[in-house]
Scaffold this active site. Structure first.
Site, PDB file in Angstrom:
ATOM      1  N   LYS A   1     -15.284  -5.496   6.318  1.00 21.72           N
ATOM      2  CA  LYS A   1     -13.915  -5.088   5.995  1.00 21.72           C
ATOM      3  C   LYS A   1     -13.634  -3.734   6.642  1.00 21.72           C
ATOM      4  CE  LYS A   1     -11.054  -4.329   1.835  1.00 21.72           C
ATOM      5  NZ  LYS A   1     -11.097  -4.363   0.353  1.00 21.72           N
TER       6      LYS A   1
ATOM      7  N   SER B   1      -7.785  -7.018  -1.890  1.00 22.07           N
ATOM      8  CA  SER B   1      -7.459  -6.454  -0.585  1.00 22.07           C
ATOM      9  C   SER B   1      -8.392  -6.938   0.527  1.00 22.07           C
ATOM     10  CB  SER B   1      -7.518  -4.928  -0.666  1.00 22.07           C
ATOM     11  OG  SER B   1      -8.842  -4.477  -0.960  1.00 22.07           O
TER      12      SER B   1
ATOM     13  N   SER C   1     -10.534  -7.297  -5.704  1.00 20.61           N
ATOM     14  CA  SER C   1     -10.358  -7.363  -4.250  1.00 20.61           C
ATOM     15  C   SER C   1     -11.466  -8.097  -3.512  1.00 20.61           C
ATOM     16  CB  SER C   1     -10.201  -5.948  -3.676  1.00 20.61           C
ATOM     17  OG  SER C   1      -8.936  -5.440  -4.005  1.00 20.61           O
TER      18      SER C   1
END
Length: 515
Positions: free
Chosen positions: A102, A183, A207
């Site tokens: 990420k 996210s 997330s």
């Protein structure tokens, strides 16, 4: 799009043909690692095969926008690890396996760490996050970075999950019009589309587990402190953690074993070396046998999926008991959590920005980021604002009475009077339930259409482990089953999820890339 994506044609131009017997899009991390170990495919071939797949699916075709940047050093990493293998040096089960990070996690090299924001487009620190250094030491290859909800979805409560100014909108590989949740949107979508052998996400509240559930893959949020947060763009030192997103529970356990470790620079990890274990070795098909499991009853769940999951849990040997949760808005937990996140965002982000290497990013505070967004409103604020940032910037310091009261309240309501009490009063080993709703339509400028259920808040605020495992689909859209345990019970949670996964046919839904 990050400049490193321009190197993609060069990275794959000299690709070594990949044997038809080992198509990467049909491999789990475990099966790919086994194929590499047997010599059926080299790490270099695997890297180039994934690069081709990214070009065909992420950059064109369905155009998922899941990958935000590629590491131009990935092929060289693979060649070096292939050479090590030929010489007899094997680092472990991740040796030569390509993964994606990420893009709020730093990795040394040419890729910036942007958190999806143009304010950090030049954030090339040439540092490895502690967890990345551990993954590399275990032999993993950093293939690139995944898109995310900008600033890990903390900028605005009107945001559309999966969108960032750097990467655009990530699309759900099961239905391109639907959302990926946030996210860790790109990590979830990239894993579902099998753009790497595994991905890494981060979670403050939901997330990892929500993107994994909605994209139909496995996601594990470990006990806070099991994985170091050093050199990860922060929101909250109380709740932030990184964790694996994978196709199977075994893959997640392999990743976690490599990622977990005590970091002298992250005080939350002080107990980790004493607590961690080989999580893959701890997996057992009997991981549910004899356990008392509380099945959460809440609105919005799919009764057919829950009934099937209950039957499968019982078939695996668990005693399944009904369990009701008090809504957090009745207890005040949600309010306390929000206060913590606002105060810690302001303080922790400033600490991160001020510690960046000289010459990378000029911004030194949340106020600086707010000003940047206003000055670049056409790109940064095109679809939603930054009202949560602005609220956070008004917060007092971490020594304020209001903040300290919120921390104490959240811990009491999530632990002592929350999960700890639920486990004790009902004599439970684990709590299970539907992780989230199926995906909703992505509507840029109109926010997210979140709907119940959601099981993320209690384990997120408590800092306890939370695993989601595929349990089927509603109208072709995946849904996950959550497994929640007590602090440091990561091995028990993973083993229970593995037992559920192994107790019958594979419940993972393969993406259709529906327009």
């Amino acid at each position: 799009m990050n400049v490193t994506r321009l190197l993609l044609p060069l990275l794959i131009a000299t690709a070594v043909p990949v044997g038809a017997a080992v198509p990467v899009e049909q491999q789990t991390l475990s099966s790919l690692a086994e194929a590499i170990a047997k010599g059926e495919i080299t790490s270099e071939q695997a890297v180039k095969a994934y690069l081709r797949r990214i070009a065909e699916i992420d950059d064109s075709g369905p155009t998922l926008n899941a990958v935000i940047a590629l590491d131009p050093d990935a092929v060289r990493q693979a060649r070096r690890l292939d050479k090590e293998r030929r010489s007899g040096k094997i680092r472990g089960p991740l040796h030569g396996v390509p993964i994606l990070l990420k893009d709020n996690i730093e990795a040394a090299g040419a890729m910036p760490t942007t958190a999806g924001s143009l304010a950090l487009k030049d954030n090339i620190t040439n540092r490895d996050a502690f967890l990345v250094a551990r993954l590399k030491a275990a032999g993993a290859i950093i293939l690139g970075k995944t898109n995310l909800s900008e600033w890990a979805n903390i900028r605005s409560d009107k945001s559309t999950s999966g969108w960032s100014a750097v990467g655009g909108l990530t699309r759900n590989p099961h239905s391109l019009a639907h959302n990926t949740c946030g996210s860790s949107a790109g990590s979830g979508a990239a894993m579902a589309a099998q753009l790497a052998a595994a991905t890494v996400g981060t979670e403050t509240d939901g997330s990892i587990t929500c993107p994994a559930s909605i994209n139909g893959v496995v996601g594990f949020k470990p006990t806070v402190g099991l994985v170091s947060r050093r050199f990860i763009v922060p929101i909250s030192h109380t709740q932030d953690t990184a964790g694996p997103i994978t196709l199977t529970v075994r893959d997640a356990a392999l990743m976690l074993t490599a990622m977990a470790g005590t970091d002298p620079e992250d005080s939350a990890t002080v107990e980790t070396d004493a607590r961690k274990r080989d999580y893959a070795q701890a997996l057992s098909k009997d991981g549910l046998r004899g356990l008392r499991v509380g099945l959460v009853e809440m609105p919005g769940v799919d009764p057919a999926l829950i009934a099937r999951a209950k039957a499968r849990l019982e078939a695996a040997g668990a005693l399944v008991l009904p369990l009701k949760l008090n809504p957090s808005d009745d207890s005040g937990l949600g309010e306390a959590e929000f206060k913590i996140l606002l105060a810690e965002l302001k303080a922790d982000l400033a600490s991160y920005l001020q510690a960046l290497p000289p010459g990378t990013v000029a911004h030194k505070s949340l106020a600086d980021i707010i000003a940047f967004n206003k000055a670049n409103a056409a790109t940064e604020l095109a679809y939603f604002g930054q009202e949560t940032f602005e609220l956070a910037d008004k917060e007092a310091g971490l020594d304020s009475a209001a903040y300290l009261e919120a921390v104490a309240k959240a811990r009491r309501l999530s632990r002592t009077e929350g999960l700890d009490k639920l486990f004790a009063d009902n004599n439970l080993d684990l709590i299970v339930g539907q992780t989230s709703s199926p995906a909703w339509l992505s509507t840029l400028g109109k926010g997210d259409a979140f709907a119940p259920p959601s099981l993320s808040e209690l384990p997120a605020t408590a800092g306890y482990p939370h695993l989601t495992v595929p349990m089927g689909a509603v109208d072709g859209l995946p849904v996950g089953l959550s497994f929640i345990g007590g602090q440091w019970q990561d091995a028990k949670v993973l083993s229970a999820g593995y037992a559920f996964e192994q107790a019958g046919p594979d419940l993972r839904i393969k993406p259709s890339f529906k327009p």
